[in-house]
Design a protein around this motif. Structure first.
Motif, short mmCIF file in Angstrom:
data_model
loop_
_atom_site.label_atom_id
_atom_site.label_comp_id
_atom_site.label_asym_id
_atom_site.label_seq_id
_atom_site.Cartn_x
_atom_site.Cartn_y
_atom_site.Cartn_z
N SER A 215 -5.19 -2.54 -13.13
CA SER A 215 -3.96 -1.52 -12.52
C SER A 215 -3.95 -1.19 -14.11
O SER A 215 -2.99 0.63 -13.82
CB SER A 215 -2.92 -2.59 -12.51
OG SER A 215 -2.29 -1.79 -11.48
N GLU A 216 -3.12 -2.12 -14.73
CA GLU A 216 -2.37 -0.61 -16.33
C GLU A 216 -3.29 -0.16 -16.76
O GLU A 216 -2.20 0.59 -17.03
CB GLU A 216 -1.81 -2.44 -16.96
CG GLU A 216 -1.20 -1.88 -18.05
CD GLU A 216 -0.76 -2.60 -18.46
OE1 GLU A 216 0.51 -2.45 -20.23
OE2 GLU A 216 -1.67 -3.72 -19.73
N LYS A 217 -4.40 0.15 -17.05
CA LYS A 217 -5.37 0.18 -16.88
C LYS A 217 -4.94 2.33 -16.37
O LYS A 217 -5.61 3.05 -17.20
CB LYS A 217 -6.34 0.30 -18.07
CG LYS A 217 -6.44 -0.51 -18.78
CD LYS A 217 -8.28 -1.51 -18.33
CE LYS A 217 -7.96 -2.91 -19.55
NZ LYS A 217 -8.95 -3.28 -19.93
N GLY A 218 -4.69 2.05 -15.30
CA GLY A 218 -5.38 3.00 -14.63
C GLY A 218 -6.63 2.70 -13.09
O GLY A 218 -6.75 3.93 -12.89
N ASN A 219 -7.09 1.72 -13.46
CA ASN A 219 -8.51 1.68 -13.52
C ASN A 219 -8.15 1.30 -11.50
O ASN A 219 -9.49 1.14 -11.09
CB ASN A 219 -9.24 0.82 -13.89
CG ASN A 219 -9.29 1.28 -15.39
OD1 ASN A 219 -9.80 2.49 -16.10
ND2 ASN A 219 -9.30 0.33 -16.12
N VAL A 220 -7.04 0.78 -11.11
CA VAL A 220 -7.24 0.47 -9.75
C VAL A 220 -6.02 1.55 -9.26
O VAL A 220 -4.58 1.89 -9.89
CB VAL A 220 -6.64 -1.44 -9.71
CG1 VAL A 220 -6.19 -1.65 -7.86
CG2 VAL A 220 -7.30 -2.22 -10.49
N PRO A 221 -6.70 2.23 -8.39
CA PRO A 221 -5.64 3.20 -7.55
C PRO A 221 -4.54 2.55 -6.80
O PRO A 221 -4.49 1.41 -6.63
CB PRO A 221 -6.57 3.83 -5.92
CG PRO A 221 -7.97 3.43 -6.88
CD PRO A 221 -8.02 1.71 -7.99
N GLN B 267 0.82 -1.40 -0.02
CA GLN B 267 -0.14 0.55 -0.19
C GLN B 267 0.57 1.23 -0.16
O GLN B 267 0.80 2.38 -0.25
CB GLN B 267 -0.94 -0.17 0.81
CG GLN B 267 -1.74 -1.10 1.08
CD GLN B 267 -3.13 -0.85 2.63
OE1 GLN B 267 -3.29 -0.14 2.76
NE2 GLN B 267 -2.52 -1.93 3.66
N PHE B 268 1.90 1.20 0.79
CA PHE B 268 2.70 2.34 1.18
C PHE B 268 3.84 2.51 -0.44
O PHE B 268 3.32 3.70 -0.86
CB PHE B 268 3.91 2.52 1.68
CG PHE B 268 4.62 3.66 2.30
CD1 PHE B 268 4.66 4.55 2.84
CD2 PHE B 268 6.25 2.99 1.23
CE1 PHE B 268 5.46 5.75 2.54
CE2 PHE B 268 7.27 4.20 1.58
CZ PHE B 268 6.91 5.04 2.15
N TYR B 269 4.09 1.83 -1.21
CA TYR B 269 4.44 2.03 -2.20
C TYR B 269 3.78 2.48 -3.45
O TYR B 269 4.01 3.00 -4.38
CB TYR B 269 5.71 0.64 -2.45
CG TYR B 269 7.09 0.88 -1.66
CD1 TYR B 269 8.54 1.89 -2.54
CD2 TYR B 269 6.92 0.63 -0.55
CE1 TYR B 269 9.44 1.12 -2.15
CE2 TYR B 269 7.98 0.62 -0.21
CZ TYR B 269 9.43 0.91 -0.83
OH TYR B 269 10.49 1.00 0.11
N GLY B 270 2.96 2.04 -3.06
CA GLY B 270 1.48 3.31 -4.44
C GLY B 270 1.19 3.91 -4.21
O GLY B 270 1.14 4.89 -5.01
N GLU B 271 0.77 4.36 -2.74
CA GLU B 271 0.66 5.75 -1.88
C GLU B 271 1.80 6.79 -2.61
O GLU B 271 1.38 7.99 -2.20
CB GLU B 271 0.05 5.63 -1.20
CG GLU B 271 -1.42 4.71 -1.35
CD GLU B 271 -1.76 4.59 0.57
OE1 GLU B 271 -1.39 4.73 1.51
OE2 GLU B 271 -2.89 3.78 0.68
N ALA B 272 3.02 6.54 -1.94
CA ALA B 272 3.59 7.43 -1.65
C ALA B 272 4.68 7.53 -2.58
O ALA B 272 5.19 8.93 -3.06
CB ALA B 272 4.83 6.94 -0.79
N TYR B 273 4.97 7.00 -3.63
CA TYR B 273 5.69 6.85 -5.23
C TYR B 273 5.05 6.42 -6.01
O TYR B 273 5.80 6.29 -7.55
CB TYR B 273 6.87 5.52 -4.83
CG TYR B 273 7.65 6.22 -3.30
CD1 TYR B 273 8.07 7.17 -3.35
CD2 TYR B 273 7.50 5.19 -2.37
CE1 TYR B 273 9.15 7.40 -2.28
CE2 TYR B 273 8.63 5.22 -1.47
CZ TYR B 273 9.11 6.41 -1.25
OH TYR B 273 9.85 6.52 -0.35
N GLY B 274 3.58 5.94 -6.08
CA GLY B 274 2.95 6.19 -7.52
C GLY B 274 3.45 4.41 -8.49
O GLY B 274 3.28 5.02 -9.11
#
Length: 343
Positions: free
Chosen positions: A246-252, A170-177
């Motif tokens: 996720s690749e399409k950007g549909n998953v935060p 969760q952190f690496y997704g939220e903090a670093y995109g």
């Protein structure tokens, strides 16, 4: 060019099923990450393809070796990473807590930190599936359905290690995109399931008894648990579908999902189902105190509604069929002479 998919934990039940799924349903190049000394039982079916470099290859490294992980990611630059490697046995984690925490938390951090640096320095931007576990919820209240916002409760060193894994994803997704998504899979089984898990050790013992290699007594631990079950082959399909969204950007980035079966069983019912497929009718069941855990996550029912808002998915393989396939898997292994040490 075809996409490249890296699978950590390639030789495990889920990792090998993930490879089979991708090879059958996509044109991806599949790279399986493994340590050099791992058993190859679950990927024997891929031996010829690996030797012929037919869309599948092996990369030897270790999650706990940061430099080796860096070299692998620089060499391969996979488009999608299915991070399934772990010390995944809850009972074993009581005996090796430090190794469990090191592999599952620090190993995951080694992977994600390397990706972060490559993203910043080389604009590398893969999809990363971080496999957590339903064990993060620990002991749930009877009657409670576990949703993604349910409070975590570590009930074993393994559970605690997966809480750390979960938060890192969760952190690496939220903090670093980084395009991470986290899955918390409920009890999953089927062919290739390790015999350290309840339903698999029961199936293996039945197969051993049928082959005349064990007296007609099944040894079990705690039978008070109530769990949902699903086939790992259904789970890997969900993993793949989430990777596409996720690749399409549909998953935060950093989003977490429960993935669980929708058929619940008490553990004595699991034994009854497996025995119903046996050729023997004289098998007894006895409790073995060595198989008991200090704490058990003994009630787990799930709310699957969130994942269904993101992908068109539901379990397709019936649980009884999954149990039958598991028993047949052990029959085949024993007939071939590959009989691992009983656990």
């Amino acid at each position: 060019m075809a996409k490249k998919a890296l699978i950590t934990g390639f030789t495990g039940q889920v990792g090998s099923q993930m490879a089979d799924f991708l090879l059958e349903n996509t044109d991806y190049e599949v790279i399986g990450m493994m340590r050099w000394q791992e058993p190859m039982d679950n990927i024997y079916n891929l031996t010829e393809r690996i030797n012929n470099k037919d869309r599948v290859s092996v990369y030897y490294t270790d999650l706990n070796d940061y430099a080796a992980m860096s070299r692998m990611l620089n060499d391969i630059k996979p488009d999608v990473i299915f991070h399934l490697a772990a010390q995944s046995f809850p009972k074993t984690s009581f005996n090796i807590p430090i190794e469990t925490l090191q592999t599952n938390i620090i190993g995951t951090a080694n992977l994600l930190e390397n990706i972060r640096q490559l993203k910043e320095n080389q604009d590398y931007d893969p999809v990363v599936h971080v496999c957590s576990s339903s064990e993060v919820y620990g002991r749930a209240k009877v009657g409670e359905k576990l949703a993604e916002d349910t409070k975590f409760h570590g009930a074993s060193p393994y559970s605690i290690s997966k809480i750390g894994t979960d938060y890192l994803g969760q952190f690496y997704g939220e903090a670093y995109g980084i395009k991470t998504y986290v899955t918390r899979m409920g009890t999953h089984s089927g062919p290739r399931r390790s015999d350290v898990f309840f339903e698999s050790t029961v199936a293996k013992q039945i197969a051993l008894i049928e082959a005349g290699l064990q007296e007609p007594v099944i040894k079990v631990g705690n039978l008070s648990s109530v769990r949902t079950f699903q086939d790992a082959r259904d789970a890997v399909r969900a993993y793949y579908l989430l990777s596409l969204e996720s690749e399409k950007g549909n998953v935060p980035c950093g989003e977490a999902f429960n993935i669980a079966g929708e058929e619940a069983y008490k553990l004595p019912e699991v034994i009854d189902v497996l025995l119903s497929f046996s050729t023997r009718d004289d098998i007894e069941v006895k409790t073995d105190t060595d198989r008991l855990r200090p704490i058990d996550a003994d009630y787990q029912m799930f709310d699957n509604s969130k994942i269904k808002k993101f992908i068109d998915w539901k379990p397709e393989i019936a649980t009884k069929k999954m149990f039958e396939d598991l028993l047949n898997h052990w029959r085949k292994e024993i007939k071939s002479g590959r009989v691992p040490l009983s656990r």
